[in-house]
Motif scaffolding. Structure first.
Motif, PDB file in Angstrom:
ATOM      1  N   HIS A  43      -1.605  -9.698  -1.448  1.00 45.40           N
ATOM      2  CA  HIS A  43      -2.607 -10.267  -0.543  1.00 45.40           C
ATOM      3  C   HIS A  43      -3.771  -9.296  -0.273  1.00 45.40           C
ATOM      4  N   LEU A  44      -4.196  -8.592  -1.312  1.00 44.43           N
ATOM      5  CA  LEU A  44      -5.400  -7.770  -1.200  1.00 44.43           C
ATOM      6  C   LEU A  44      -6.622  -8.667  -1.359  1.00 44.43           C
ATOM      7  N   PHE A  45      -7.635  -8.446  -0.537  1.00 45.41           N
ATOM      8  CA  PHE A  45      -8.853  -9.248  -0.611  1.00 45.41           C
ATOM      9  C   PHE A  45      -9.755  -8.700  -1.703  1.00 45.41           C
ATOM     10  N   GLU A  46     -10.092  -9.575  -2.662  1.00 48.38           N
ATOM     11  CA  GLU A  46     -10.830  -9.133  -3.840  1.00 48.38           C
ATOM     12  C   GLU A  46     -12.247  -8.673  -3.514  1.00 48.38           C
ATOM     13  N   TRP A  47     -12.813  -9.124  -2.399  1.00 43.55           N
ATOM     14  CA  TRP A  47     -14.185  -8.731  -2.071  1.00 43.55           C
ATOM     15  C   TRP A  47     -14.242  -7.408  -1.287  1.00 43.55           C
ATOM     16  N   ARG A  48     -13.083  -6.863  -0.971  1.00 41.89           N
ATOM     17  CA  ARG A  48     -13.029  -5.574  -0.277  1.00 41.89           C
ATOM     18  C   ARG A  48     -12.530  -4.500  -1.238  1.00 41.89           C
ATOM     19  N   THR A  49     -12.998  -3.276  -1.036  1.00 47.07           N
ATOM     20  CA  THR A  49     -12.496  -2.165  -1.835  1.00 47.07           C
ATOM     21  C   THR A  49     -11.048  -1.864  -1.431  1.00 47.07           C
ATOM     22  N   ILE A  50     -10.386  -1.019  -2.219  1.00 44.31           N
ATOM     23  CA  ILE A  50      -9.020  -0.636  -1.890  1.00 44.31           C
ATOM     24  C   ILE A  50      -8.980   0.029  -0.518  1.00 44.31           C
ATOM     25  N   TYR A  51      -9.911   0.928  -0.251  1.00 43.41           N
ATOM     26  CA  TYR A  51      -9.943   1.583   1.061  1.00 43.41           C
ATOM     27  C   TYR A  51     -10.147   0.559   2.176  1.00 43.41           C
ATOM     28  N   GLN A  52     -11.072  -0.379   1.975  1.00 41.29           N
ATOM     29  CA  GLN A  52     -11.311  -1.399   2.996  1.00 41.29           C
ATOM     30  C   GLN A  52     -10.094  -2.286   3.190  1.00 41.29           C
ATOM     31  N   ASN A  53      -9.336  -2.520   2.119  1.00 46.51           N
ATOM     32  CA  ASN A  53      -8.113  -3.312   2.227  1.00 46.51           C
ATOM     33  C   ASN A  53      -7.042  -2.583   3.026  1.00 46.51           C
ATOM     34  N   VAL A  54      -6.862  -1.281   2.749  1.00 48.22           N
ATOM     35  CA  VAL A  54      -5.745  -0.587   3.390  1.00 48.22           C
ATOM     36  C   VAL A  54      -6.011  -0.275   4.860  1.00 48.22           C
ATOM     37  N   ILE A  55      -7.277  -0.317   5.293  1.00 47.47           N
ATOM     38  CA  ILE A  55      -7.548  -0.106   6.726  1.00 47.47           C
ATOM     39  C   ILE A  55      -7.673  -1.419   7.486  1.00 47.47           C
ATOM     40  N   LEU A  56      -7.402  -2.535   6.805  1.00 47.83           N
ATOM     41  CA  LEU A  56      -7.569  -3.839   7.451  1.00 47.83           C
ATOM     42  C   LEU A  56      -6.699  -3.960   8.700  1.00 47.83           C
ATOM     43  N   GLY A  88       1.315  -2.538 -10.313  1.00 46.90           N
ATOM     44  CA  GLY A  88       2.016  -1.495  -9.578  1.00 46.90           C
ATOM     45  C   GLY A  88       1.123  -0.765  -8.599  1.00 46.90           C
ATOM     46  N   MET A  89      -0.116  -0.507  -8.993  1.00 45.03           N
ATOM     47  CA  MET A  89      -1.068   0.165  -8.107  1.00 45.03           C
ATOM     48  C   MET A  89      -1.410  -0.729  -6.925  1.00 45.03           C
ATOM     49  N   ARG A  90      -1.537  -2.008  -7.156  1.00 39.03           N
ATOM     50  CA  ARG A  90      -1.831  -2.946  -6.068  1.00 39.03           C
ATOM     51  C   ARG A  90      -0.691  -2.961  -5.049  1.00 39.03           C
ATOM     52  N   GLN A  91       0.570  -2.889  -5.540  1.00 41.53           N
ATOM     53  CA  GLN A  91       1.705  -2.875  -4.616  1.00 41.53           C
ATOM     54  C   GLN A  91       1.729  -1.592  -3.795  1.00 41.53           C
ATOM     55  N   ARG A  92       1.367  -0.466  -4.396  1.00 46.22           N
ATOM     56  CA  ARG A  92       1.285   0.778  -3.632  1.00 46.22           C
ATOM     57  C   ARG A  92       0.198   0.670  -2.570  1.00 46.22           C
ATOM     58  N   ALA A  93      -0.930   0.036  -2.926  1.00 47.90           N
ATOM     59  CA  ALA A  93      -1.998  -0.155  -1.947  1.00 47.90           C
ATOM     60  C   ALA A  93      -1.522  -1.042  -0.793  1.00 47.90           C
ATOM     61  N   ALA A  94      -0.765  -2.080  -1.118  1.00 46.19           N
ATOM     62  CA  ALA A  94      -0.237  -2.971  -0.075  1.00 46.19           C
ATOM     63  C   ALA A  94       0.717  -2.223   0.852  1.00 46.19           C
ATOM     64  N   LEU A  95       1.526  -1.316   0.285  1.00 42.35           N
ATOM     65  CA  LEU A  95       2.430  -0.527   1.122  1.00 42.35           C
ATOM     66  C   LEU A  95       1.648   0.417   2.033  1.00 42.35           C
ATOM     67  N   ILE A  96       0.616   1.065   1.487  1.00 40.39           N
ATOM     68  CA  ILE A  96      -0.204   1.970   2.306  1.00 40.39           C
ATOM     69  C   ILE A  96      -0.872   1.193   3.440  1.00 40.39           C
ATOM     70  N   ARG A  97      -1.347  -0.016   3.153  1.00 40.69           N
ATOM     71  CA  ARG A  97      -1.925  -0.857   4.211  1.00 40.69           C
ATOM     72  C   ARG A  97      -0.888  -1.129   5.303  1.00 40.69           C
ATOM     73  N   THR A  98       0.357  -1.391   4.906  1.00 40.08           N
ATOM     74  CA  THR A  98       1.422  -1.644   5.868  1.00 40.08           C
ATOM     75  C   THR A  98       1.733  -0.395   6.689  1.00 40.08           C
ATOM     76  N   MET A  99       1.729   0.768   6.030  1.00 35.35           N
ATOM     77  CA  MET A  99       2.093   2.015   6.704  1.00 35.35           C
ATOM     78  C   MET A  99       0.946   2.592   7.528  1.00 35.35           C
TER      79      MET A  99
END
Length: 262
Positions: A91-104, A143-154
């Motif tokens: 559930h990463l938003f495609e219009w946001r960068t990875i950093y913007q996603n993980v600080i959501l 796999g990288m997307r899942q790590r990003a999703a975990l970082i967003r959760t943490m």
């Protein structure tokens, strides 16, 4: 020591025009601070329903859920509990960068501070995503997307992580590597985790304890502590050990009752 999470006699049914479908019946389980617990069971037995009840997305028809000794019903509905929820899809938003996603989550909970954003940047660096912080999700592997999703959760500093089959969409090779990677991240940060999976091998490889549910309506069939002499960072090495095979055979017998699983 008081458990961080306690489920007491939880029952739940789904209702529609055709009637009632029991999903869970008299579920009792506890999760201790810092423990990694896996809940395994047949597909459709109610594992995700269980997580939804813990996350306050559903209300049990019977029983009580205690978080740090208090019933969830005693918390105001708008109280932000320190529980993180990682779903099957990133559930990463495609219009946001990875950093913007993980600080959501930080933005939604009004927690954007220098301390918290520095923590996020450190997590990105520690787990190989700092160079991609300005990239869009479509530029990353599964796999990288899942790590990003975990970082967003943490990022919001949860005490308890709920993981709802977060590796199910990955191919087998990537799933092995990413599941071990994410389990390592959780352990190194001292988080408590409850993993839902239909993959018994994954449960035995990653968890400190495996809880097996029956077919629907689900009840707890058994709980088994898992111990290895080897490091858990090499899932293939673990799966080649006699200990792993013994755990698998015992839990498979409990799970199937000698019958096929569908």
């Amino acid at each position: 020591m008081q458990p961080i999470l306690s489920l007491q006699d939880i029952s739940y049914s789904y209702h529609n025009l055709k009637g009632e479908t029991p999903a869970l019946t008299h579920i009792n389980l506890q999760v201790s601070e810092g423990e990694f617990v896996a809940v395994a069971g047949p597909s459709g037995c109610g594992k995700s329903t269980l997580l939804s009840i813990i996350a306050r997305l559903l209300t049990p028809e019977e029983g009580n859920v205690l978080y740090r000794g208090l019933s969830l019903s005693d918390y105001c509905q708008d109280t932000v509990l320190k529980i993180g929820y990682m779903l099957q899809k990133d559930h990463l938003f495609e219009w946001r960068t990875i950093y913007q996603n993980v600080i959501l989550g930080l933005e939604l909970n009004h927690m954007v501070t220098k301390e918290n954003t520095d923590y996020v940047l450190k997590l990105l660096e520690d787990y190989g995503l700092y160079a991609f912080k300005d990239s869009k999700p479509s530029e990353l592997s599964g796999g990288m997307r899942q790590r990003a999703a975990l970082i967003r959760t943490m990022a919001v500093h949860p005490d308890l992580l709920l993981l709802d089959e977060p590796f199910s969409a990955l191919d087998f090779q990537t799933r092995l590597a990413v599941s071990a990677d994410i389990a390592s991240i959780i352990r190194k940060t001292g988080k408590t985790a409850l993993l839902i999976t239909h993959d018994l091998s994954e449960a035995i490889t990653l968890a400190d304890r495996v809880i097996v549910l029956s077919k629907r309506p689900a009840y707890v069939k058994c709980e088994m502590p898992i111990h290895y002499d080897l490091s858990r960072e090499d899932p293939l090495a673990i799966r080649s050990t006699k200990e792993y095979q013994d755990y698998f055979n015992q839990l498979w017998e409990v799970l199937t009752d000698g019958e096929p699983i569908y």
